[in-house]
Design a protein around this motif. Structure first.
Motif, mmCIF file in Angstrom:
data_model
loop_
_atom_site.group_PDB
_atom_site.id
_atom_site.type_symbol
_atom_site.label_atom_id
_atom_site.label_comp_id
_atom_site.label_asym_id
_atom_site.label_seq_id
_atom_site.Cartn_x
_atom_site.Cartn_y
_atom_site.Cartn_z
ATOM 1 N N GLN A 633 0.822 -1.212 0.000
ATOM 2 C CA GLN A 633 0.000 0.000 0.000
ATOM 3 C C GLN A 633 0.857 1.264 0.000
ATOM 4 O OE1 GLN A 633 -2.226 -0.817 3.520
ATOM 5 N NE2 GLN A 633 -3.331 -2.548 2.614
ATOM 6 N N VAL A 634 1.982 1.234 0.726
ATOM 7 C CA VAL A 634 2.875 2.397 0.727
ATOM 8 C C VAL A 634 3.495 2.598 -0.657
ATOM 9 C CG1 VAL A 634 5.042 3.289 1.662
ATOM 10 C CG2 VAL A 634 3.353 2.271 3.194
ATOM 11 N N LEU A 637 0.885 4.008 -2.876
ATOM 12 C CA LEU A 637 0.698 5.428 -2.579
ATOM 13 C C LEU A 637 1.779 6.269 -3.246
ATOM 14 C CD1 LEU A 637 -0.841 7.606 -0.946
ATOM 15 C CD2 LEU A 637 0.721 7.134 0.955
ATOM 16 N N SER A 649 -4.532 8.255 -4.533
ATOM 17 C CA SER A 649 -3.707 8.452 -3.339
ATOM 18 C C SER A 649 -4.571 8.687 -2.111
ATOM 19 C CB SER A 649 -2.760 9.640 -3.543
ATOM 20 O OG SER A 649 -1.912 9.417 -4.648
ATOM 21 N N GLY A 650 -5.646 9.469 -2.269
ATOM 22 C CA GLY A 650 -6.519 9.748 -1.138
ATOM 23 C C GLY A 650 -7.220 8.512 -0.617
ATOM 24 N N THR A 652 -6.027 5.479 -0.776
ATOM 25 C CA THR A 652 -5.042 4.504 -0.290
ATOM 26 C C THR A 652 -4.689 4.744 1.174
ATOM 27 O OG1 THR A 652 -4.124 4.387 -2.527
ATOM 28 C CG2 THR A 652 -2.783 3.491 -0.744
ATOM 29 N N ILE A 653 -4.680 5.994 1.610
ATOM 30 C CA ILE A 653 -4.303 6.300 2.993
ATOM 31 C C ILE A 653 -5.242 5.644 4.010
ATOM 32 C CG2 ILE A 653 -4.028 8.173 4.662
ATOM 33 C CD1 ILE A 653 -3.028 9.940 2.380
ATOM 34 N N ILE A 656 -4.395 1.924 4.475
ATOM 35 C CA ILE A 656 -3.232 1.636 5.324
ATOM 36 C C ILE A 656 -3.630 1.640 6.794
ATOM 37 C CG2 ILE A 656 -0.938 2.440 5.998
ATOM 38 C CD1 ILE A 656 -0.612 3.615 3.214
#
Length: 760
Positions: A633-634, A637, A649-650, A652-653, A656
């Motif tokens: 996931q990082v 991102l 990107s929004g 994905t945070i 995590i």
């Protein structure tokens, strides 16, 4: 190996079954049930196969969504002329081929959500199932001595009393109602070698006797018969020597067997020489080879008795002991409580299984353990960074321009298409795989030096070290850069690591795919063939001329410290490359399908378990899977940030954060069961044993369970026999009174310890 040991099979080396290849083992491995696996390899084997099953399930889901949804988006990510599929470069199938600001990154984000959620759900059910399996292992198994035993280390030294007396006084004072007896740990001496040689020669004797019956011709004088008759005479003499001793019947039988077995110390060499050079003769030449052993009997008997039962036994005591308690609950309480105001003294922990004890490390003073752990940690870190040299060399081979600049004489060779693919694609993976073979033995050596008191603990520590090592060197070092100088420059800027990973992982997809093909598939082939044990056995039989029957001592145990890190590494590669380079998933699935069949066959027919940790390896697996998901996931991102996709990107945070919360829930819900045994389960087991009247059976089992020298360990009574005493459970009568009375007689052994003061 398992079938040879359990069924005593004597295969014909030129039989048709051994010369004609057969795939019947695949069918048998597929048809085996979980009950068969559990009976053959225990909970640890079943947990290992659950890793394979989990990997198959999650990567089937990943392959379906990534091959049919993500791969077309990667392939048509830029407006460019495409060649035929088989002529295309693998780069066009990666996320790097998608142009910046594309609106199709929602497919990658959706695939990431599906893979992450599916992995968490599967991990939850696997963790729950294995937790129930571990509890069933505790409740459903027969009486296990380790549940009643506490290992005590850091016993303080006293000038006036021996270690045994200190242990007896301490636990008789502070645990009067629950303390039963104890077993001291002794310094290793020649007894260990004598015991090992005795068992080895006993197996040799059985092999030679069976061979002699098949190969020797009858002699007119009955030479072969007389040869064994001479041994029987020696056996009777040993019986006469031991019959007058003040020993119990069981002790005398063990000593007689020990001495008879040790008489044949030179039997192997002499018998093989006579078998090769001598024919049956009228005078019974074979008989003389056995007569040559008569002079060895007294010497061997003197060594055995001198080492194992000499008056200076107290001087060999080490500051460690196994302390036995009346119930499982009492043992758990004593193991978890701080015994002294000085935490370095009277350190207690639950004892490992008798077959799991690593006796040589018990002699290590407890005050040295923390120093050993620091030293082995520094050694492992140094070895990890020293391994950068071959990894850097391997990574340099994947960069064609760097090779041409560094080695100008290779320019002509590298222009050839076949050599180009061989040098930059296949050769780096093979070289890295060969270097990686040196890692598990080195880490096992570090774990041994670290001071592990059990074989399972040593193997678990080695597994963690190998896992960290492989993830660091195979993944991070290969991904981040190709030279030591650039590696140092990358590592100096920690904030840029996600960006560096996002840029480098798609470009290394070819290397990782080749690594799965070479290291993964080749390791399964080597696992089936067992080339190294085969060469060792061939060298022993045909070069050293040692013919021994298979036994449990020479059986192979499952190499968890090598196979679990390999599975977890491939899982890490599968997660990180799933949406970046989906073409790695088909060969990865093939590997896991083959691993499912191969490892089931090896567990059923090859490996013989010597202990069962009850699935203690699963928390390592769970934590590594969570780490792989978060790392994926990082990296995603970072890729979405480089490709300028703020929406992806929004989303994905939060993913995590949810993954980390799930891991914390599992840690609170399941992890404590793998660290401590529930008191509810232990108390119910104790009450069940009490109702069934198993107390006497349990105490008899504890008497010889942790005997350091099995052939010399007498079956002595404990401090107080629960079957004959009515005051067994009364406070203050934990067996110490009888011990004090027996200590007054210098000729009687101490009932509170099997070997303590045996000759005082």
């Amino acid at each position: 190996m398992r079938r040879l040991i359990s069924e005593q099979i004597k295969p014909d080396p030129f039989g048709l079954e051994r010369l004609v290849p057969s795939a019947s083992w695949i069918v048998r491995a597929w048809q085996a049930t979980n009950e068969d696996i559990l009976a053959a390899g225990g909970v640890d084997a079943l947990v290992f196969l659950r890793i394979v099953v989990f990997s198959i399930r999650i990567f089937i889901i990943a392959a379906m969504i990534c091959i049919f949804l993500v791969l077309p988006v990667n392939y048509y990510g830029q407006a460019m002329p495409h060649k035929e599929i088989h002529e295309e470069s693998l780069v066009v199938f990666t996320i790097g081929n998608v142009k910046e600001g594309s609106k199709w990154f929602w497919t990658h984000c959706l695939a990431l959500y599906v893979i992450s959620c599916s992995a968490c759900v599967l991990l939850y059910f696997e963790y729950k199932s294995i937790t129930k399996m571990r509890l069933a292992h505790i409740t459903g198994s027969p009486v296990i001595p380790s549940h009643f035993t506490v290992l005590v280390r850091g016993i303080p030294w006293s000038r006036d009393h021996s270690y045994s007396k200190l242990v007896e006084n301490f636990f008789s004072t502070y645990y009067p109602a629950s303390y039963v007896s104890h077993q001291m740990v002794y310094r290793a001496s020649r007894v260990d070698k004598l015991m090992h040689d005795a068992e080895k020669m006993y197996r040799m004797l059985k092999t030679i006797e069976s061979q002699s019956k098949e190969s020797y011709l009858p002699c007119l004088c009955g030479g072969t018969t007389h040869s064994f008759t001479a041994l029987n005479i020696e056996e009777e003499s040993v019986k006469n020597k031991t019959s007058g001793d003040e020993l119990q019947q069981s002790q005398r039988e063990k000593l007689e067997k020990n001495d008879v077995e040790k008489m044949y110390r030179r039997l192997k060499t002499i018998e093989l020489q006579n078998k090769e050079s001598s024919m049956p003769c009228l005078c019974g030449g074979i008989l003389h080879s056995f007569k040559a052993l008569k002079n060895e009997v007294g010497n061997v008997e003197h060594k055995a008795c001198g080492d194992g039962l000499q008056p200076s036994q107290t001087d060999k005591e080490r500051p460690a002991a196994f302390v036995f308690f009346r119930t499982r609950y009492d043992a758990v309480v004593a193991a978890q409580v701080l015994q002294s105001s000085n935490p370095m003294l009277w350190v207690t922990q639950l004892a490992p299984e008798p077959n799991d004890v690593y006796w040589s490390n018990l002699s290590i003073p407890y005050k040295q353990v923390w120093l050993r752990k620091i030293a082995t940690l520094l050694g492992a870190i140094f070895f990890m960074f020293a391994f950068l040299v071959p990894v850097t060399f391997v990574q340099g081979l994947t960069q064609l321009d760097h090779l041409r600049r560094s080695f100008p004489f290779l320019r002509g060779i590298l222009k050839q298409r076949f050599m180009n693919r061989l040098v930059t694609g296949y050769l780096p993976s093979v070289i890295l795989m060969l270097f990686m073979y040196a890692v598990p033995p080195t880490m096992m050596l570090f774990s041994t030096i670290e001071g592990a008191v059990s074989r399972s603990e040593r193997k678990k520590s080695a597994c963690i070290k190998v896992l960290y090592f492989t993830i660091w060197n195979v993944f991070f070092v290969n991904v981040l850069s190709g030279t030591i100088i650039s590696q140092l420059s990358v590592f100096s800027s920690v904030r840029d690591i996600p960006t560096q990973l996002a840029r480098a992982v798609p470009t290394q997809a070819t290397f990782f795919t080749t690594y799965v093909l070479t290291s993964g598939w080749a390791s399964l082939s080597a696992e089936v063939i067992q080339l190294f044990p085969f060469l060792c056995n061939w060298f022993k039989r045909f070069i050293l001329r040692k013919h021994e029957e298979p036994c449990s001592g020479s059986a192979l145990t499952f190499p968890h410290h090598t196979e679990i890190p390999r599975l977890l590494l491939f899982g890490l590669l599968g997660f990180t490359c799933a949406i970046m380079a989906p073409l790695i998933l088909p060969p990865l699935l093939v590997y896991f399908f083959l691993a499912f069949l191969v490892y089931r066959n090896q567990i059923l027919n090859v490996y013989v378990p010597k202990y069962d940790s009850g699935g203690l390896f699963w928390p390592i697996v769970h934590n590594t899977m969570i780490f792989s998901l978060v790392l994926t996931q990082v990296i995603a991102l970072g890729v979405f940030g480089i490709k300028r996709s703020p929406v992806a990107s929004g989303f994905t945070i939060p993913l995590i954060l949810l993954t980390l919360l799930f891991n914390e829930y599992c840690r609170q819900r399941f992890s404590p069961v793998f660290k401590r045994s529930p008191a509810q389960v232990l108390i119910e087991k104790d009450r069940q044993d009490e109702n069934l009247g198993r107390s006497e059976e349990i105490y008899k089992l504890l008497r010889t369970a942790y005997c350091q020298f099995p052939l010399l360990c007498p079956d002595l009574p404990t401090s107080q026999d629960p079957s004959t005493s009515q005051d067994l459970s009364m406070p203050g009568n934990g067996g110490q009174n009888k011990d004090h009375d027996s200590s007054k007689d210098s000729k009687s052994p101490n009932p509170g310890n099997q070997l303590v003061k045996l000759n005082e």
